[in-house]
Design a protein around this motif. Structure first.
Motif, PDB file in Angstrom:
ATOM      1  N   GLU A   7     -15.490  35.152  -6.530  1.00 10.72           N
ATOM      2  CA  GLU A   7     -15.567  34.385  -4.998  1.00 10.72           C
ATOM      3  C   GLU A   7     -14.553  33.612  -5.129  1.00 10.72           C
ATOM      4  N   LEU A   8     -14.456  32.709  -5.875  1.00  9.50           N
ATOM      5  CA  LEU A   8     -13.721  31.566  -5.650  1.00  9.50           C
ATOM      6  C   LEU A   8     -12.112  32.204  -5.760  1.00  9.50           C
ATOM      7  N   PHE A   9     -11.663  32.876  -6.655  1.00  7.65           N
ATOM      8  CA  PHE A   9     -10.580  33.382  -6.622  1.00  7.65           C
ATOM      9  C   PHE A   9     -10.100  34.236  -5.261  1.00  7.65           C
ATOM     10  N   GLU A  10     -11.031  34.795  -4.721  1.00  5.52           N
ATOM     11  CA  GLU A  10     -10.774  35.606  -3.420  1.00  5.52           C
ATOM     12  C   GLU A  10     -10.683  34.652  -2.219  1.00  5.52           C
ATOM     13  N   LYS A  11     -11.409  33.707  -2.421  1.00  3.42           N
ATOM     14  CA  LYS A  11     -11.031  32.445  -1.178  1.00  3.42           C
ATOM     15  C   LYS A  11      -9.718  31.898  -1.302  1.00  3.42           C
ATOM     16  N   ILE A  12      -9.254  31.565  -2.751  1.00  7.12           N
ATOM     17  CA  ILE A  12      -7.815  31.245  -2.781  1.00  7.12           C
ATOM     18  C   ILE A  12      -6.987  32.069  -2.398  1.00  7.12           C
ATOM     19  N   ARG A  13      -6.973  33.581  -2.641  1.00  5.99           N
ATOM     20  CA  ARG A  13      -6.073  34.400  -1.923  1.00  5.99           C
ATOM     21  C   ARG A  13      -6.156  34.464  -0.534  1.00  5.99           C
ATOM     22  N   GLU A  14      -7.226  34.315   0.080  1.00  9.27           N
ATOM     23  CA  GLU A  14      -7.338  34.311   1.630  1.00  9.27           C
ATOM     24  C   GLU A  14      -6.834  32.973   2.021  1.00  9.27           C
ATOM     25  N   GLU A  15      -7.022  32.145   1.611  1.00 14.44           N
ATOM     26  CA  GLU A  15      -6.605  30.727   1.906  1.00 14.44           C
ATOM     27  C   GLU A  15      -5.195  30.328   1.690  1.00 14.44           C
ATOM     28  N   TYR A  16      -4.562  30.780   0.598  1.00 12.92           N
ATOM     29  CA  TYR A  16      -3.315  30.275   0.283  1.00 12.92           C
ATOM     30  C   TYR A  16      -2.314  31.412  -0.346  1.00 12.92           C
ATOM     31  N   GLY A  17      -2.898  32.628  -0.170  1.00 13.71           N
ATOM     32  CA  GLY A  17      -2.106  33.733  -0.464  1.00 13.71           C
ATOM     33  C   GLY A  17      -1.702  33.869  -2.150  1.00 13.71           C
ATOM     34  N   ILE A  18      -2.404  32.997  -2.935  1.00 11.26           N
ATOM     35  CA  ILE A  18      -2.012  32.920  -4.433  1.00 11.26           C
ATOM     36  C   ILE A  18      -3.112  33.919  -5.125  1.00 11.26           C
ATOM     37  N   GLU A  19      -2.754  34.804  -5.979  1.00 17.06           N
ATOM     38  CA  GLU A  19      -3.636  35.757  -6.736  1.00 17.06           C
ATOM     39  C   GLU A  19      -3.973  34.988  -8.178  1.00 17.06           C
ATOM     40  N   ILE A  20      -4.916  34.678  -8.357  1.00 14.07           N
ATOM     41  CA  ILE A  20      -5.495  34.169  -9.523  1.00 14.07           C
ATOM     42  C   ILE A  20      -5.971  35.224 -10.490  1.00 14.07           C
ATOM     43  N   LYS A  21      -5.439  35.889 -11.402  1.00 10.20           N
ATOM     44  CA  LYS A  21      -6.150  36.912 -12.282  1.00 10.20           C
ATOM     45  C   LYS A  21      -7.160  36.790 -13.004  1.00 10.20           C
ATOM     46  N   ASP A  22      -7.599  35.873 -13.511  1.00 13.63           N
ATOM     47  CA  ASP A  22      -8.627  35.270 -14.571  1.00 13.63           C
ATOM     48  C   ASP A  22      -8.749  33.959 -14.740  1.00 13.63           C
ATOM     49  N   GLU A  23      -9.906  33.592 -15.599  1.00 13.38           N
ATOM     50  CA  GLU A  23      -9.932  32.093 -15.933  1.00 13.38           C
ATOM     51  C   GLU A  23      -8.946  31.446 -16.624  1.00 13.38           C
ATOM     52  N   GLY A  24      -8.056  32.331 -17.201  1.00 10.60           N
ATOM     53  CA  GLY A  24      -7.025  31.774 -18.030  1.00 10.60           C
ATOM     54  C   GLY A  24      -5.640  31.691 -17.151  1.00 10.60           C
ATOM     55  N   ASP A  25      -5.568  31.929 -16.053  1.00  3.79           N
ATOM     56  CA  ASP A  25      -4.301  32.285 -15.234  1.00  3.79           C
ATOM     57  C   ASP A  25      -3.913  30.753 -14.667  1.00  3.79           C
ATOM     58  N   MET A  26      -3.648  29.810 -15.516  1.00  3.80           N
ATOM     59  CA  MET A  26      -3.429  28.377 -15.200  1.00  3.80           C
ATOM     60  C   MET A  26      -1.756  28.466 -14.352  1.00  3.80           C
ATOM     61  N   THR A  27      -1.039  29.446 -14.707  1.00  6.10           N
ATOM     62  CA  THR A  27       0.293  29.396 -14.048  1.00  6.10           C
ATOM     63  C   THR A  27       0.030  29.461 -12.426  1.00  6.10           C
ATOM     64  N   ASN A  28      -0.584  30.451 -12.246  1.00  5.06           N
ATOM     65  CA  ASN A  28      -0.973  30.514 -10.857  1.00  5.06           C
ATOM     66  C   ASN A  28      -1.882  29.557 -10.082  1.00  5.06           C
ATOM     67  N   ALA A  29      -3.041  28.853 -10.750  1.00  2.00           N
ATOM     68  CA  ALA A  29      -3.594  27.822 -10.347  1.00  2.00           C
ATOM     69  C   ALA A  29      -2.447  26.794 -10.247  1.00  2.00           C
ATOM     70  N   TRP A  30      -1.689  26.452 -10.970  1.00  3.12           N
ATOM     71  CA  TRP A  30      -0.760  25.368 -10.813  1.00  3.12           C
ATOM     72  C   TRP A  30      -0.052  25.391  -9.670  1.00  3.12           C
ATOM     73  N   LYS A  31       0.223  26.692  -9.034  1.00  6.73           N
ATOM     74  CA  LYS A  31       0.831  26.471  -7.901  1.00  6.73           C
ATOM     75  C   LYS A  31       0.240  25.835  -6.730  1.00  6.73           C
ATOM     76  N   LEU A  32      -1.198  25.891  -6.847  1.00  7.71           N
ATOM     77  CA  LEU A  32      -1.755  25.383  -5.816  1.00  7.71           C
ATOM     78  C   LEU A  32      -1.823  23.642  -5.755  1.00  7.71           C
ATOM     79  N   VAL A  33      -1.647  23.224  -7.159  1.00  7.32           N
ATOM     80  CA  VAL A  33      -1.220  21.805  -7.380  1.00  7.32           C
ATOM     81  C   VAL A  33      -0.117  21.498  -6.721  1.00  7.32           C
ATOM     82  N   GLU A  34       0.962  22.340  -6.730  1.00  2.73           N
ATOM     83  CA  GLU A  34       2.206  22.179  -6.118  1.00  2.73           C
ATOM     84  C   GLU A  34       2.100  22.028  -4.672  1.00  2.73           C
ATOM     85  N   ILE A  35       1.581  23.125  -4.141  1.00  5.62           N
ATOM     86  CA  ILE A  35       1.038  23.192  -2.867  1.00  5.62           C
ATOM     87  C   ILE A  35       0.655  21.805  -2.401  1.00  5.62           C
ATOM     88  N   LEU A  36      -0.373  21.405  -2.730  1.00  6.51           N
ATOM     89  CA  LEU A  36      -1.025  20.086  -2.539  1.00  6.51           C
ATOM     90  C   LEU A  36       0.039  18.733  -2.471  1.00  6.51           C
TER      91      LEU A  36
END
Length: 97
Positions: A7-36
């Motif tokens: 659910e968390l990953f789905e909300k991120i996809r809806e709000e930021y357009g970033i697809e986080i594949k799983d709990e180990g996908d720090m590459t895409n999570a880090w994109k959120l940090v860069e956006i912030l």
């Protein structure tokens, strides 16, 4: 992966357009940090044995979690980044979380 994380990953996809594949996908999570960061947020990440914290500060809003009077602890840094990004979106939209 649990339903809560899906659910968390789905909300991120809806709000930021970033697809986080799983709990180990720090590459895409880090994109959120860069956006912030681009939006003027300072992101604090603290990791220690038994302690995973993510918080954000902005000159117009102050500290994100100071509003709640709580320590921003999460099960993982990735979960913390996602939650902080969603709270920032809400704060920017409504002026409060």
């Amino acid at each position: 992966m649990g339903e809560k994380m899906n659910e968390l990953f789905e909300k991120i996809r809806e709000e930021y357009g970033i697809e986080i594949k799983d709990e180990g996908d720090m590459t895409n999570a880090w994109k959120l940090v860069e956006i912030l960061e681009e939006k003027g947020w300072v992101v604090y990440i603290i990791t220690a044995k038994g302690r995973k914290q993510v918080d954000a500060w902005h000159p117009n809003f102050g500290s994100l979690f100071a509003q709640f009077g709580e320590t921003p602890g999460f099960g993982s840094i990735l979960e913390g980044i996602c939650n902080v990004a969603l709270l920032v979106r809400e704060l920017e939209r409504y002026g409060k979380v």
